[in-house]
Design an enzyme around this catalytic site. Structure first.
Site, mmCIF file in Angstrom:
data_model
loop_
_atom_site.group_PDB
_atom_site.id
_atom_site.type_symbol
_atom_site.label_atom_id
_atom_site.label_comp_id
_atom_site.label_asym_id
_atom_site.label_seq_id
_atom_site.Cartn_x
_atom_site.Cartn_y
_atom_site.Cartn_z
ATOM 1 N N HIS A 30 0.858 -1.185 0.000
ATOM 2 C CA HIS A 30 0.000 0.000 0.000
ATOM 3 C C HIS A 30 0.899 1.242 0.000
ATOM 4 O O HIS A 30 2.139 1.115 -0.078
ATOM 5 C CB HIS A 30 -0.942 -0.025 1.214
ATOM 6 C CG HIS A 30 -0.243 -0.296 2.516
ATOM 7 N ND1 HIS A 30 0.634 0.588 3.084
ATOM 8 C CD2 HIS A 30 -0.276 -1.372 3.344
ATOM 9 C CE1 HIS A 30 1.101 0.081 4.205
ATOM 10 N NE2 HIS A 30 0.572 -1.116 4.382
ATOM 11 N N HIS A 33 4.071 1.284 2.061
ATOM 12 C CA HIS A 33 5.230 0.586 1.490
ATOM 13 C C HIS A 33 5.873 1.431 0.387
ATOM 14 O O HIS A 33 7.097 1.495 0.267
ATOM 15 C CB HIS A 33 4.804 -0.759 0.891
ATOM 16 C CG HIS A 33 4.315 -1.755 1.893
ATOM 17 N ND1 HIS A 33 3.001 -2.148 1.966
ATOM 18 C CD2 HIS A 33 4.965 -2.439 2.861
ATOM 19 C CE1 HIS A 33 2.854 -3.040 2.925
ATOM 20 N NE2 HIS A 33 4.031 -3.234 3.501
ATOM 21 N N GLN A 57 6.619 -15.807 12.003
ATOM 22 C CA GLN A 57 6.249 -14.685 12.886
ATOM 23 C C GLN A 57 4.759 -14.660 13.209
ATOM 24 O O GLN A 57 4.279 -13.735 13.853
ATOM 25 C CB GLN A 57 6.713 -13.356 12.308
ATOM 26 C CG GLN A 57 6.009 -12.897 11.042
ATOM 27 C CD GLN A 57 6.677 -11.669 10.436
ATOM 28 O OE1 GLN A 57 7.762 -11.751 9.857
ATOM 29 N NE2 GLN A 57 6.053 -10.519 10.566
ATOM 30 N N LYS A 146 5.205 2.689 11.968
ATOM 31 C CA LYS A 146 3.920 2.097 12.373
ATOM 32 C C LYS A 146 4.188 0.859 13.246
ATOM 33 O O LYS A 146 3.501 0.611 14.217
ATOM 34 C CB LYS A 146 3.132 1.735 11.125
ATOM 35 C CG LYS A 146 2.145 0.643 11.324
ATOM 36 C CD LYS A 146 0.752 1.080 11.055
ATOM 37 C CE LYS A 146 -0.248 0.035 11.437
ATOM 38 N NZ LYS A 146 0.200 -1.331 11.201
ATOM 39 N N GLN A 150 8.963 -3.221 16.324
ATOM 40 C CA GLN A 150 9.744 -4.003 15.353
ATOM 41 C C GLN A 150 10.970 -3.203 14.899
ATOM 42 O O GLN A 150 12.082 -3.736 14.850
ATOM 43 C CB GLN A 150 8.858 -4.346 14.154
ATOM 44 C CG GLN A 150 9.626 -4.866 12.946
ATOM 45 C CD GLN A 150 8.723 -5.334 11.832
ATOM 46 O OE1 GLN A 150 8.194 -6.426 11.888
ATOM 47 N NE2 GLN A 150 8.540 -4.524 10.802
ATOM 48 N N SER A 182 -2.267 -0.084 6.592
ATOM 49 C CA SER A 182 -1.856 -1.423 6.995
ATOM 50 C C SER A 182 -2.406 -2.407 5.969
ATOM 51 O O SER A 182 -3.518 -2.214 5.454
ATOM 52 C CB SER A 182 -2.440 -1.744 8.377
ATOM 53 O OG SER A 182 -2.414 -3.139 8.605
HETATM 54 O O1 PAF Z 1 6.841 -5.517 8.809
HETATM 55 C C1 PAF Z 1 6.729 -6.519 8.071
HETATM 56 O O2 PAF Z 1 6.072 -6.485 7.035
HETATM 57 C C2 PAF Z 1 7.403 -7.817 8.486
HETATM 58 O O3 PAF Z 1 7.387 -7.992 9.869
HETATM 59 C C3 PAF Z 1 8.827 -7.963 7.923
HETATM 60 C C4 PAF Z 1 9.760 -6.901 8.491
HETATM 61 C C5 PAF Z 1 8.795 -7.858 6.403
HETATM 62 C C6 PAF Z 1 9.398 -9.334 8.313
HETATM 63 O O4 PAF Z 1 8.617 -10.364 7.805
#
Ligand code: PAF
Length: 283
Positions: A30, A33, A57, A146, A150, A182
């Site tokens: 989106h 990105h 994950q 966002k 992470q 998102s």
């Molecule tokens: O933020 C994300 O989209 C994911 O956690 C990532 C960093 C690509 C790892 O899979």
């Protein structure tokens, strides 16, 4: 634009590219990105993007199987953004049968907020990001604010493991009405989307209160909770709060007073969709 499915293809394609800025993604791309790709473009002559829905994950019962995978649309987005290299492996390429279990963990950061509500999530993130860094070998990598926690964890991992990579944080991109962009927003039915607006509105309300001089974080948290839970006309849409927190943005420890920068962070489930958002406020 070169699209690689295997690690070997990616390594070969990468070799001729020189300095690369990298945007790791799980696809369903989106405007958030695209803005990361634009930031990447300013940092290096070549831009690489990975598109991989990383199974390690996701916890049991999370949305791994329904996570959107609009491959052709994502490739078109990358092409339009002038991306040079896309690495889009299958899960078996990244995790061949019989691979040993491996864990990178930074428990000071991974046992609170998202880590507490999604046990193992950040181990999976660190595992895949470390693998992608080793395969793509970028000089620069861009991550959105966002996913604030992470971003902090990746910065700490890069420092602790001496990856020769500069991490560039990039601001959250919002819809005109304030909803943080998102990939999961596409799960929201129209009324759920309206209900989800209470998340950003709660954060903006708290930010305004700080601007007016409120300093006690328990007051800010209570205001945000009330704002999220007040259904207005949308009482038929269930909303569950995972957390509403006010923490130190460097340590993720709870703060009682706004006496420096504070991360206000929210995680909720609107219907079946889990959404997170945050702002950093200062006195
Ligand atoms: O933020 C994300 O989209 C994911 O956690 C990532 C960093 C690509 C790892 O899979």
């Amino acid at each position: 634009m070169t699209v690689c499915k295997t690690i070997q293809e990616c390594r070969e394609a990468r070799e001729s590219l020189g300095k690369i800025a990298f945007v790791p993604t799980m696809g369903a791309l989106h405007a958030g990105h695209v803005s990361l790709m634009q930031v990447a473009r300013q940092r290096a002559p070549r831009v690489a993007v990975s598109i991989f829905v990383n199974p390690t994950q996701f916890g049991p019962g999370e949305d791994l199987t329904r996570y959107p995978r609009p491959v052709e649309q994502d490739l078109a987005t990358c092409r339009d953004a002038g991306v040079d290299l896309v690495f889009s492996p299958d899960p078996a390429e990244m995790y061949p049968l019989g691979s040993p279990e491996i864990a990178i963990d930074l428990p000071q950061f991974t046992t609170v907020l998202e880590g507490r509500h999604r046990p193992g999530h950040f181990k999976g993130v660190c595992q895949i990001v470390a693998k992608l860094f080793n395969i793509v070998q970028p000089q620069v990598a861009c991550f959105g604010q966002k996913d604030y926690q992470q971003l902090a964890i990746i910065q700490a991992m890069v420092k602790a493991l001496d990856f020769p990579i500069t991490i560039i944080p990039s601001p959250t991109i919002r819809e005109p009405d304030g909803l943080a962009m998102s990939s999961r927003n596409r799960f929201l039915a129209p009324d759920e989307r309206k209900r989800a607006l209470s998340i950003s509105r709660a954060l903006f309300l708290a930010r305004d209160e700080v601007a007016k001089g409120i300093r006690q974080t328990n007051r800010l948290i209570a205001l945000m909770q009330q704002r999220i839970l007040a259904p207005g006309q949308l009482g038929h849409i269930p909303v569950y709060i995972d957390y509403v927190a006010a923490v130190d943005p460097a340590t993720f420890k709870p703060k009682e007073h706004v006496d420096g920068p504070i991360l206000l962070a929210i995680a909720t489930r609107v219907g079946n969709t889990r959404l997170i958002d945050n702002v950093v406020v200062e006195p």
